[in-house]
Design a protein around this motif. Structure first.
Motif, short mmCIF file in Angstrom:
data_model
loop_
_atom_site.label_atom_id
_atom_site.label_comp_id
_atom_site.label_asym_id
_atom_site.label_seq_id
_atom_site.Cartn_x
_atom_site.Cartn_y
_atom_site.Cartn_z
N GLU A 1 58.71 45.01 48.27
CA GLU A 1 57.88 45.05 46.96
C GLU A 1 56.30 44.77 47.42
O GLU A 1 55.99 43.66 48.24
CB GLU A 1 58.51 43.83 45.98
N ALA A 2 55.67 45.47 46.59
CA ALA A 2 54.11 45.21 46.74
C ALA A 2 53.79 44.17 45.52
O ALA A 2 54.23 44.38 44.57
CB ALA A 2 53.00 46.35 46.79
N ILE A 3 52.98 43.21 45.68
CA ILE A 3 52.56 42.27 44.52
C ILE A 3 51.15 42.21 44.36
O ILE A 3 50.28 42.08 45.39
CB ILE A 3 53.04 40.93 45.15
N TYR A 4 50.83 42.20 43.24
CA TYR A 4 49.33 41.94 42.63
C TYR A 4 49.33 41.10 41.53
O TYR A 4 49.95 41.29 40.55
CB TYR A 4 48.84 43.59 42.08
N GLY A 5 48.64 39.76 41.65
CA GLY A 5 48.46 38.74 40.66
C GLY A 5 47.32 38.18 40.44
O GLY A 5 46.23 38.35 40.99
N ALA A 6 47.25 37.65 39.26
CA ALA A 6 45.88 36.63 38.85
C ALA A 6 46.60 35.73 38.08
O ALA A 6 47.62 35.70 37.50
CB ALA A 6 45.21 37.89 37.94
#
Length: 300
Positions: free
Chosen positions: A29-34
């Protein structure tokens, strides 16, 4: 007849075995967070005498955080995650009503860069849904939430600055507590280790996309993230061996007018190391696994 029954059983078994192993095709899984970061240390804090961890949480110290990462599912309930997090952290005695810290009048801000590894354990297996919406067939949208816990290890970089005389100055070079000027006060390094510990929950939007919210505390092994730890150092030695009056002013903005700001009087609390936390909302995208077991970064 027996042969037909045997072949039927074999085919059914192969079908369910293939279906049970389907998750391995999308184990990356690729993860992009803020989200937000918050600092827990000597400076600022709750409107009370300084205490530990979340009891000293200060909403005024909340700052932004960004995160990218990659997750590998070892099993359907165990994952490994690598992540890079960029954040700001801050603390200010003027944000609290505690009279002692308010009178001390210290402040800091710092960028924070963390590279970490987390071991994740899920409370239930993640189910795979149907590719298309079919009437009367339950798909991924009805498969609920997936709570998990995690712990790990991370390395992070910080560089505290303080507002001195109306300008932001790097605090480490000013040796505010006599670090490096006395045999008993060694200099600290801006690169440190931390232990992440926290919880999260994931929700599947469709076959490839999931959203998650994750809260994690970082227990560190340094008390100098905010450049405050032990006692006041003699101001005349700071001015003579440090950076002149700038060092003295950074160490004690009250310039001796506060009764507590005397040489070798308490400035911080060396018995408790600093901590910081992240609350991150992420979009997680499942990457198809190649035959060699690596994530397929491009294409379907």
């Amino acid at each position: 007849m027996k042969v037909k029954i045997f072949l039927f059983v074999v085919l059914i078994g192969a079908f369910f075995s293939s279906d049970a192993q389907r998750w391995k095709r999308y184990r990356w899984e690729a993860i992009y967070g803020a989200g937000m970061a918050n600092f827990l240390g000597e400076l600022g804090g709750a409107n009370q005498v300084g205490t530990d961890y979340m009891k000293d949480f200060d909403w005024k110290a909340v700052r932004p955080a960004l995160m990218v990462g990659m997750r590998f599912k070892q099993t359907q309930q165990i994952s490994h995650k690598l992540n890079l997090t960029l954040a700001l952290i801050a603390g200010n005695d003027q944000w609290t009503e505690d009279p002692i810290r308010l009178s001390r009048n210290l402040n800091f801000r710092s960028p924070l860069v963390e590279v970490g590894y987390n071991f994740e354990f899920y409370l239930k297996k993640e189910k795979r849904g149907h590719r298309f919406k079919l009437r009367g067939v339950r798909g991924l949208r009805n498969m609920g939430l997936y709570p998990y816990g995690f712990f790990g290890v991370s390395g992070f970089f910080f560089s505290p600055q303080g507002k001195v005389g109306g300008k932001w100055e790097g605090l480490k070079r000013l040796t505010t507590e006599g670090q490096g000027l006395s045999e008993t006060r060694s200099e600290y390094t801006k690169f440190q280790l931390a232990i992440p510990l926290g919880i999260g929950i994931k929700y599947a939007i469709d076959r490839r996309w999931l959203i998650s919210i994750e809260y994690g505390m970082r227990k560190t092994f340094t008390d100098y993230i905010d450049d405050v730890s032990t006692t006041y150092f003699p101001s005349d030695r700071l001015e003579a061996e440090g950076y002149g009056a700038l060092s003295s002013l950074a160490a004690d903005p009250t310039q001796g007018t506060w009764v507590g700001a005397k040489s070798y009087q308490q400035r911080g609390d060396p018995t408790d190391n600093d901590s910081y936390l992240f609350l991150i909302i992420s979009a997680n995208y499942k990457l198809k696994t190649t035959r060699s077991g690596r994530p397929k970064l491009f294409g379907r």
